[in-house]
Design a protein around this motif. Structure first.
Motif, PDB file in Angstrom:
ATOM      1  N   ALA A  92      18.317 -46.090 -28.731  1.00  0.00           N
ATOM      2  CA  ALA A  92      18.052 -45.367 -27.426  1.00  0.00           C
ATOM      3  C   ALA A  92      19.352 -45.370 -26.794  1.00  0.00           C
ATOM      4  N   GLN A  93      19.846 -46.565 -26.448  1.00  0.00           N
ATOM      5  CA  GLN A  93      21.167 -46.854 -25.702  1.00  0.00           C
ATOM      6  C   GLN A  93      22.499 -46.199 -26.192  1.00  0.00           C
ATOM      7  N   TYR A  94      22.375 -46.443 -27.593  1.00  0.00           N
ATOM      8  CA  TYR A  94      23.510 -45.753 -28.268  1.00  0.00           C
ATOM      9  C   TYR A  94      23.105 -44.718 -29.546  1.00  0.00           C
ATOM     10  N   PRO A  95      22.824 -43.634 -28.801  1.00  0.00           N
ATOM     11  CA  PRO A  95      22.245 -42.655 -29.967  1.00  0.00           C
ATOM     12  C   PRO A  95      23.338 -41.904 -30.794  1.00  0.00           C
ATOM     13  N   ALA A  96      22.928 -41.510 -31.931  1.00  0.00           N
ATOM     14  CA  ALA A  96      23.747 -41.037 -32.948  1.00  0.00           C
ATOM     15  C   ALA A  96      23.395 -39.339 -32.874  1.00  0.00           C
ATOM     16  N   ASN A  97      24.294 -38.735 -31.924  1.00  0.00           N
ATOM     17  CA  ASN A  97      24.196 -37.161 -31.494  1.00  0.00           C
ATOM     18  C   ASN A  97      24.967 -36.505 -32.519  1.00  0.00           C
ATOM     19  N   VAL A  98      24.164 -36.309 -33.654  1.00  0.00           N
ATOM     20  CA  VAL A  98      24.698 -35.450 -34.712  1.00  0.00           C
ATOM     21  C   VAL A  98      24.580 -34.083 -34.639  1.00  0.00           C
ATOM     22  N   PRO A  99      25.316 -33.251 -34.652  1.00  0.00           N
ATOM     23  CA  PRO A  99      25.127 -31.805 -34.343  1.00  0.00           C
ATOM     24  C   PRO A  99      24.225 -31.282 -35.577  1.00  0.00           C
ATOM     25  N   LEU A 111      21.928 -37.254 -41.527  1.00  0.00           N
ATOM     26  CA  LEU A 111      21.812 -36.672 -40.400  1.00  0.00           C
ATOM     27  C   LEU A 111      21.112 -37.448 -39.122  1.00  0.00           C
ATOM     28  N   GLN A 112      20.491 -38.774 -39.627  1.00  0.00           N
ATOM     29  CA  GLN A 112      20.065 -39.616 -38.799  1.00  0.00           C
ATOM     30  C   GLN A 112      20.814 -40.919 -38.112  1.00  0.00           C
ATOM     31  N   ASP A 113      21.533 -41.433 -39.060  1.00  0.00           N
ATOM     32  CA  ASP A 113      22.411 -42.473 -38.295  1.00  0.00           C
ATOM     33  C   ASP A 113      23.976 -42.760 -38.964  1.00  0.00           C
ATOM     34  N   PRO A 114      24.570 -41.404 -39.362  1.00  0.00           N
ATOM     35  CA  PRO A 114      26.013 -41.511 -39.998  1.00  0.00           C
ATOM     36  C   PRO A 114      26.736 -42.066 -38.938  1.00  0.00           C
ATOM     37  N   VAL A 115      27.835 -42.933 -39.596  1.00  0.00           N
ATOM     38  CA  VAL A 115      28.858 -43.638 -38.778  1.00  0.00           C
ATOM     39  C   VAL A 115      29.643 -42.499 -38.067  1.00  0.00           C
ATOM     40  N   GLU A 116      29.987 -43.070 -36.743  1.00  0.00           N
ATOM     41  CA  GLU A 116      30.773 -42.279 -35.849  1.00  0.00           C
ATOM     42  C   GLU A 116      32.283 -42.688 -35.891  1.00  0.00           C
ATOM     43  N   LYS A 117      33.196 -41.961 -36.271  1.00  0.00           N
ATOM     44  CA  LYS A 117      34.826 -42.350 -36.284  1.00  0.00           C
ATOM     45  C   LYS A 117      35.657 -41.498 -35.759  1.00  0.00           C
ATOM     46  N   ASN A 118      36.909 -41.946 -35.829  1.00  0.00           N
ATOM     47  CA  ASN A 118      37.853 -40.862 -35.222  1.00  0.00           C
ATOM     48  C   ASN A 118      38.994 -40.713 -36.501  1.00  0.00           C
ATOM     49  N   THR A 119      38.765 -42.110 -37.486  1.00  0.00           N
ATOM     50  CA  THR A 119      39.712 -41.889 -38.678  1.00  0.00           C
ATOM     51  C   THR A 119      38.674 -42.368 -39.750  1.00  0.00           C
TER      52      THR A 119
END
Length: 529
Positions: A307-314, A460-468
């Motif tokens: 809830a505090q750190y959601p994964a806002n996947v499009p 689409l539920q909890d994929p890792v969020e990256k920049n690289t």
């Protein structure tokens, strides 16, 4: 050797989420330079992103520039580094973003936090190395050693005294902030007889998991918790890193090491002399080309999705793209002998387009509506000529097309991008870095991407969020992001040699309608070309 404030690695930047940073860079070197704040979103501050000839002209010798940006909704470990030629070999350092005051980590508070930054050391001048390679068309000379916090460690000749050491207490928890600033190599990292708990990657919290070895590509960061043993007073353990290599080219097949030393309790200090004879425990690292380990490791990374750190996947996708990444060749100029494959020059490309930087910055050209002659907005959304991308049968045509082509996106468009490795000159992993955005890695696999069979398996539920992200050798990854940051944003392979050969492109994101959706005018001290 170019350094920042006389330090190698460079100074540590420590800030909090929400802080505004003003960093003045004065160029006292004998070459132009820019600094990139790798992973910082730069919301409406694209002028501070740093890649040369993309968001700014280089800071010329004797000139200065103030990078001015605010850290918005980010916390964790990132890095800063030069983004001009091969100056990144020695010009880099950690960025540590602490949470806002009063907001704890989503894991137990560590006893101590320790940045560990991996790099490469060249006995020759890196600028000369890449200059010669680009002239001859061959592969550049590899580094002579890897480093941990600037030190090569005891496994290299005559380097035992140049070893990074961590002194720890038994039964404590330490947060290790791992950063790969190496020019051209992914690295395995492990500490003998110890388990690591991965809690963050690319400044985004992940679901914690235990592992003995991590894999980290150039440009990536990983935070791990290290819980020390309760009964090892005076013991010493080797922490080591060596490359994960998948290509056919040469690489630095060596191991950098540091020491994890357990302190003696005060009541055991009289045993110090006898503990010097305790053997040093060494870790077992995966095989150099262990692609299966790489795939399994990356598949374990999952966003915290709390809830505090959601994964806002499009969930809705406005624009879909399919990009091939890989090596190719350029013809050898007349009256010149080239050292690339079959007498050609090495090149690299995305969708067979090898991007060469213009002589003026893309962002300035875009902002002032003067793109004519600088770039063309017709980058192909998919390969112009489809083929068997991962076939082991050699292809007859390895030539690439050279051009300055970009993709233009409307503000707030949602993007799905599939990155496919190619085996034209041998399958090889590629760490792709996207400036200006984080993205979600919703899928990955080996072989050719199947647009019918693979998307139903996307996470689409909890994929890792990256920049690289590392595009797998002989495989593909799928990512999604929202184009909510106006400006011009580079995407490139973080192997420096591949980027110099042209494995890069740019996204132009148009302004939105509201003031907070528009790129402000450039600062008055923006360098000129």
């Amino acid at each position: 050797m170019v350094t920042v404030n006389g330090q190698f690695p460079g100074p540590r930047i420590v800030a909090r989420e929400g802080d505004r940073l003003l960093i003045e860079v004065i160029n006292n070197a004998n070459t132009n330079i820019t600094i990139h704040w790798h992973g910082i979103r730069q919301l409406q501050t694209g002028w501070a992103d740093g890649p040369s000839y993309v968001t700014q002209c280089p800071i010329q010798v004797g000139q200065r520039y103030v990078y001015n940006y605010t850290i918005v909704n980010q916390r964790g470990t990132l890095l800063w580094h030069a983004h001009f030629s091969w100056l990144r070999a020695s010009v880099y350092g950690p960025i540590i973003i602490l949470p806002k005051r009063g907001i704890p980590y989503p894991f137990a508070k560590p006893h101590k936090e320790i940045p560990i930054i991996f790099g490469e050391w060249f006995n020759a001048d890196p600028e000369t190395i890449i200059s010669q390679a680009l002239q001859t068309g061959g592969g550049p000379k590899v580094s002579d050693a890897y480093t941990i916090n600037g030190l090569p460690g005891p496994l290299y000749n005559c380097s035992a005294k140049d070893t990074f050491k961590i002194k720890v207490e038994a039964g404590k928890t330490y947060l290790l902030r791992l950063i790969n600033a190496a020019l051209n190599d992914d690295l395995f990292f492990s500490i003998a007889n110890h388990t690591l708990i991965v809690v963050e990657t690319d400044a985004v919290y992940v679901k914690p998991f235990e592992i003995e070895t991590i894999l980290i590509t150039p440009g990536q960061t990983t935070n791990v918790l290290l819980k020390t043993k309760p009964h090892f007073p005076g013991a010493t353990f080797l922490m080591a890193a060596r490359p994960y290599a998948t290509g056919l080219g040469t690489f630095d097949n060596s191991t950098v090491a540091g020491l994890l030393e357990y302190e003696l309790p005060t009541n055991m200090s009289h045993l110090k002399s006898s503990t010097q004879k305790v053997p040093v425990f060494k870790p077992a690292l995966p095989a150099l080309n262990d692609t299966l380990f790489a795939a399994k490791y990356s598949s374990r990374l999952r966003s915290l999705a709390s809830a505090q750190y959601p994964a806002n996947v499009p969930r809705r996708v406005d624009k879909r793209f399919f990009f091939t990444t890989g090596l190719g060749t350029n013809p050898c100029p007349k009256n010149q002998t080239c050292q690339g494959p079959n007498g050609t020059k090495f090149a690299a490309s995305i969708n067979n387009i090898s991007f060469s930087l213009p002589s003026t910055a893309l962002l300035q050209s875009h902002f002032y509506g003067q793109s004519n002659g600088v770039y063309i907005s017709d980058f192909p959304a998919k390969p112009i000529i489809p083929f068997n991308y991962t076939s082991t049968t050699p292809t007859n045509n390895t030539m690439v097309v050279n051009g300055n082509k970009v993709v233009t996106l409307p503000f707030n468009a949602t993007v799905e991008l599939v990155l496919q490795d190619t085996s034209i000159l041998g399958a090889e992993s590629h760490p792709l870095h996207l400036h200006g955005f984080n993205f979600f890695v919703v899928g990955q696999g080996f072989g050719n991407y199947d647009p019918v069979m693979d998307p139903p398996k996307f996470n689409l539920q909890d994929p890792v969020e990256k920049n690289t992200v590392g595009v797998p050798s002989g495989g593909w990854i799928a990512m999604r992001f929202q184009a909510d940051n106006p400006g011009v944003w580079l995407m490139h392979c973080h192997y420096e040699a591949h980027m110099n050969w042209g494995l890069r492109m740019a996204w132009v994101v148009l302004d939105g309608k509201l003031p907070n959706q528009q790129l402000p005018a450039p600062p008055g001290d923006l360098p000129k070309c």
